[in-house]
Every structure is written in C-alpha cells, then in structure tokens.
Write an enzyme that holds these catalytic residues in place. Structure first.
Site, mmCIF file in Angstrom:
data_model
loop_
_atom_site.group_PDB
_atom_site.id
_atom_site.type_symbol
_atom_site.label_atom_id
_atom_site.label_comp_id
_atom_site.label_asym_id
_atom_site.label_seq_id
_atom_site.Cartn_x
_atom_site.Cartn_y
_atom_site.Cartn_z
ATOM 1 N N ARG A 127 -25.069 -31.229 -31.262
ATOM 2 C CA ARG A 127 -23.947 -30.154 -31.522
ATOM 3 C C ARG A 127 -23.631 -30.106 -32.927
ATOM 4 O O ARG A 127 -23.218 -28.894 -33.149
ATOM 5 C CB ARG A 127 -22.736 -30.637 -30.828
ATOM 6 N N THR A 146 -25.007 -32.844 -24.517
ATOM 7 C CA THR A 146 -24.103 -33.871 -24.658
ATOM 8 C C THR A 146 -24.395 -34.652 -25.567
ATOM 9 O O THR A 146 -23.572 -35.570 -26.128
ATOM 10 C CB THR A 146 -24.227 -34.874 -23.457
ATOM 11 N N CYS A 147 -25.357 -34.442 -26.548
ATOM 12 C CA CYS A 147 -25.583 -35.268 -27.939
ATOM 13 C C CYS A 147 -24.930 -34.556 -28.999
ATOM 14 O O CYS A 147 -24.931 -33.625 -29.273
ATOM 15 C CB CYS A 147 -27.166 -35.128 -28.173
ATOM 16 N N ASP A 148 -24.091 -35.642 -29.882
ATOM 17 C CA ASP A 148 -23.323 -35.386 -30.792
ATOM 18 C C ASP A 148 -23.984 -34.731 -32.042
ATOM 19 O O ASP A 148 -23.631 -33.727 -32.693
ATOM 20 C CB ASP A 148 -22.344 -36.441 -31.332
ATOM 21 N N LEU A 181 -29.914 -32.100 -26.638
ATOM 22 C CA LEU A 181 -29.059 -32.415 -25.197
ATOM 23 C C LEU A 181 -27.715 -31.812 -25.588
ATOM 24 O O LEU A 181 -27.467 -31.889 -26.396
ATOM 25 C CB LEU A 181 -28.931 -33.728 -24.783
#
Length: 108
Positions: A13, A8-10, A6
């Site tokens: 990233r 938005t997933c830390d 995702l």
C-alpha cells in the site's frame, strides 16, 4: 508499470501510494486473488533467486520441512503469499521490496 503484491500488505500500500503520488501509471496485480502466471514467477525467480521467497512469513512457518524443500516455483504457485512483495516491473526492469534503494530508483 506493474506491481505484484497483496491488497492487505502495508508495504504494498505504501509503494502504491508513493508511485501514484509521483504520477506513475500503475497496474496492480493481487497475487492472492489475481494469481501470477508461472512464466512471470520464473522470471522473478531468475532475477531474485531465493530472495523471492519470504521465509519470515506466517505461511512459511506453517509449511513442513518437506514442503519448504520443494521446487520454489511450485511452492509459490501453491502459496502465492510466500512471495516477498511488492515485485515491481518497470518496463522489464524488476524490483523486489520497497526499501530505500528501490524507492530511489523508481521515485528519483
């Protein structure tokens, strides 16, 4: 190399940054917006079994007991954010998550 996760997933990233910093060619697949083909989900499930489903997620907690007991592939198709991430496909070798063992295997 392909990374399923995702945007938005830390953790996704962090994995993406580390892989790109290492100079590895990476194709990112956002499981929410791009989706994941059923054949890929089956391959991931064959490799990781129940570990593929993130039972600590908000999505999981929001499911009913009946939904949780459903067929895992159907559950992942209906709720792609249930997939533990990232799933990294390195020329056929699959890795789940971004722990020290996965980092060592992919970054050397």
């Amino acid at each position: 190399m392909k990374m399923y996760g995702l945007g938005t997933c830390d953790t996704c990233r962090k994995a993406e940054k580390a892989l790109r910093d290492k100079g590895l060619a990476l194709t990112k697949v956002d499981v929410r917006s791009d989706g994941v083909k059923e054949a890929e989900l089956r391959r991931f499930f064959e490799a990781f079994g129940q570990k593929l489903i993130n039972t600590r997620s908000t999505t999981w907690r929001g499911l009913t007991e009946t939904e949780r007991a459903g067929e895992p592939i159907a559950l992942l198709k209906a709720h792609p954010t249930l997939m533990k991430r990232p799933v990294i496909d390195d020329n056929g070798a699959l890795y789940l998550g971004w722990d020290k063992a996965v980092q060592a295997a992919l970054l050397g």
